[in-house]
Design an enzyme around this catalytic site. Structure first.
Site, mmCIF file in Angstrom:
data_model
loop_
_atom_site.group_PDB
_atom_site.id
_atom_site.type_symbol
_atom_site.label_atom_id
_atom_site.label_comp_id
_atom_site.label_asym_id
_atom_site.label_seq_id
_atom_site.Cartn_x
_atom_site.Cartn_y
_atom_site.Cartn_z
ATOM 1 N N HIS F 14 0.842 -1.198 0.000
ATOM 2 C CA HIS F 14 0.000 0.000 0.000
ATOM 3 C C HIS F 14 0.881 1.253 0.000
ATOM 4 C CE1 HIS F 14 -0.458 1.271 4.517
ATOM 5 N NE2 HIS F 14 0.740 0.798 4.309
ATOM 6 N N CYS F 33 5.485 6.462 4.940
ATOM 7 C CA CYS F 33 4.334 5.660 4.489
ATOM 8 C C CYS F 33 3.767 6.169 3.166
ATOM 9 C CB CYS F 33 3.224 5.665 5.542
ATOM 10 S SG CYS F 33 3.738 4.903 7.080
ATOM 11 N N HIS F 39 5.141 0.261 -0.217
ATOM 12 C CA HIS F 39 5.777 -0.637 0.751
ATOM 13 C C HIS F 39 4.676 -1.635 1.132
ATOM 14 C CE1 HIS F 39 3.742 2.234 3.384
ATOM 15 N NE2 HIS F 39 3.786 1.327 4.340
ATOM 16 N N ASP F 79 -4.939 -10.188 0.048
ATOM 17 C CA ASP F 79 -3.701 -10.954 0.226
ATOM 18 C C ASP F 79 -2.882 -11.023 -1.064
ATOM 19 O OD1 ASP F 79 -1.875 -12.504 1.702
ATOM 20 O OD2 ASP F 79 -2.658 -14.315 0.749
ATOM 21 N N HIS F 80 -1.601 -10.668 -0.933
ATOM 22 C CA HIS F 80 -0.686 -10.631 -2.069
ATOM 23 C C HIS F 80 -1.206 -9.684 -3.157
ATOM 24 C CE1 HIS F 80 1.290 -13.883 0.023
ATOM 25 N NE2 HIS F 80 2.320 -13.740 -0.777
ATOM 26 N N GLU F 126 -1.159 -3.658 12.008
ATOM 27 C CA GLU F 126 -0.294 -3.358 10.865
ATOM 28 C C GLU F 126 1.139 -3.796 11.152
ATOM 29 O OE1 GLU F 126 -0.621 0.333 7.958
ATOM 30 O OE2 GLU F 126 0.759 0.759 9.589
#
Lengths: 136, 136, 136, 136, 136, 136
Positions: F14, F33, F39, F79-80, F126
């Site tokens: 993200h 971020c 990242h 996911d992924h 997170e």
């Protein structure tokens, strides 16, 4: 050859300092770990022993007996104590995790051999980010 | 309403004892935690704040700013220190985790309100088996 | 001989793919890890060094100095970055954990030897279920 | 040479006892672990394989394939089962973690060699305080 | 009002099944958890009590006394036992974590009130991925 | 009333940024971020539902069914993947954990009510040091 590891915990106070040096000089070497008023940790100790499986029992060493030896020889002398002033096997030693790991090894080696197993590794975790291992 | 929790750690020495009582009487109340030579822990502190999400940023509070406030007001006064003798906000208090949680709450409440968020919970974990929560 | 391990963390994006192959062929080899839009992980890095205890200090290496070297050489180049496009020591390499572990070893070996200790192991945990270890 | 470890979990019932001995005699050897009515654990299994990195893929073994082999050969025969009565590779063996680790090694060695990698270590954690490692 | 949580662990065998239904019907409802040959878990129990801090001691309840009560009333009846056949407070109940949490609450409520504190929450973790909480 | 929590994990890329602002301005708000090259994290998702125990089954909701709903509605979309560009329910939203928690709540609320239970809490971790909770 098989390896059995037992995890135990102890909470102790300590201070790192080198006798004969001033607090200022100790601060240069050990930083905040040299605080003359002490600090402390929840230490995690992992003791690994090795040996052959006994075909009669399927055990190579009884984990309860291993726990007893570690508690009697090591934990009782460190838990809720001041490592610098109260732990006999740390007397005269600088209270680093390195020195502590070697001292714990020396305490456990004989008693474990008397049980017919070989001490393989002493691992001491001082925080979640630092640990020391000693293999003799 | 959304809740943000920040986890920080500190390693401190302490002793539980009630002034005016003998070491023997303190031992009866606090057990090995009353050891006059101190002991210590790796404490885990979890601070939870609550508020509304800012639609412009998607944040409700910047986690880095939360970390700064916790470190400045609490961690720097406890980490690698003796809680009984060196931590200003514990002066004159018995160094139980209960009292520590209330004192940390009192330290953080105002500074967090000044950031526009509400302190919701202070949680202090003394060992992996015991923790205290305080909601004000 | 004693072993000291330092744990550090970094959060990075990456993608596994073999240049010269189509996205379809990369998908066959790497599965969802080949997603052209990237994905990412919270990596855990454990660096183990070995050496002799200095009898004067009780240390064999200052853990703070070890942390500094790991952060300067490795973490700053990976944390909150895209490993494929932004990390100099991964340029031209497929971004598997295997290749990452070898690259981190190559980054750390010299600087640690300059401190008088020997790099023993680089361990990288990609998820709680998978990790790679490299001993040189 | 690089090492890849995969972590899997299984929940099983077991009982330690030596055929031919009475419940009383088994109690003397195995303590509460000999309870004739069974007990159980959430076991953690860590399988480490070693090999060379394939320069074409950057992999040394596909972690998904490793997971498949462990699940097919080991987890499906242990998870939510009674290890003493339902797991074929434990038949006739005392259900200690030591014997289990050796049996898991024997199940995995061949299938992993058929993939071109070498089985390095089988580690089984019975509780958070006890684990066994076997290196063949 | 302050909250104290104590963590304890027990390893037990169990099976989920509804009396009067066939094994096939139980399999439809409970899946592999209905295995007639049992399976087991390392359960984690977290008991939270609440009350006021005693200004004389800084405690609101002695954590050692809390541990004793949990062990005597709950852990000794579950650890290294078969929950379905050996645990008196689970007799006649389906051995789900939901029912277990309610039964543990009923065991602990009275003895904790007799100590002057209020039971706030019983939390039981069956695996690292599933847990139940009950607040009465 | 009883509470069941299911833990799932996903690894995603993200970037936090506010459309219409320059990279420099985004850097001021979101720090590292906001890296335009992305990242990522290993996110931990904990979904808590509440309801009454069914006396016939001893369940209040089947944990396997809960897992299916979370995977189908949430994990497969994250996911992924790249949360900013590939996850439908994050389209047009700033990819903070706060916004993610609310969006996951909105995805799960209806499907869980259709199962006869009430969504109580969505918790997203997170890193090991930061997590968000949302209760609707």
């Amino acid at each position: 050859m098989i390896y059995l590891t037992r995890r135990e915990r102890f909470s102790a106070a300590h201070r790192m300092f080198r006798p004969g040096l001033s607090d200022e000089d100790n601060l240069k070497i050990y930083g905040k770990c040299s605080n003359p008023n002490w600090h402390g940790h929840n230490y995690v100790l992992k003791v690994t022993v090795r040996g052959e499986i006994d075909p009669d029992t399927g055990y190579f060493m009884n984990a309860t007996r291993l726990k007893e030896i570690i508690n009697e020889r090591v934990i009782e002398k460190l838990d809720h104590r001041n490592m610098n002033t109260e732990t006999d096997f740390m007397a005269g030693k600088i209270a680093t995790t390195e020195n502590l790991a070697v001292a714990v090894w020396d305490e456990l080696k004989g008693p474990l051999e008397a049980e017919g197993v070989t001490l393989h590794c002493v691992r001491i975790e001082e925080t979640e980010n630092n640990f020391i291992e000693y293999y003799g």
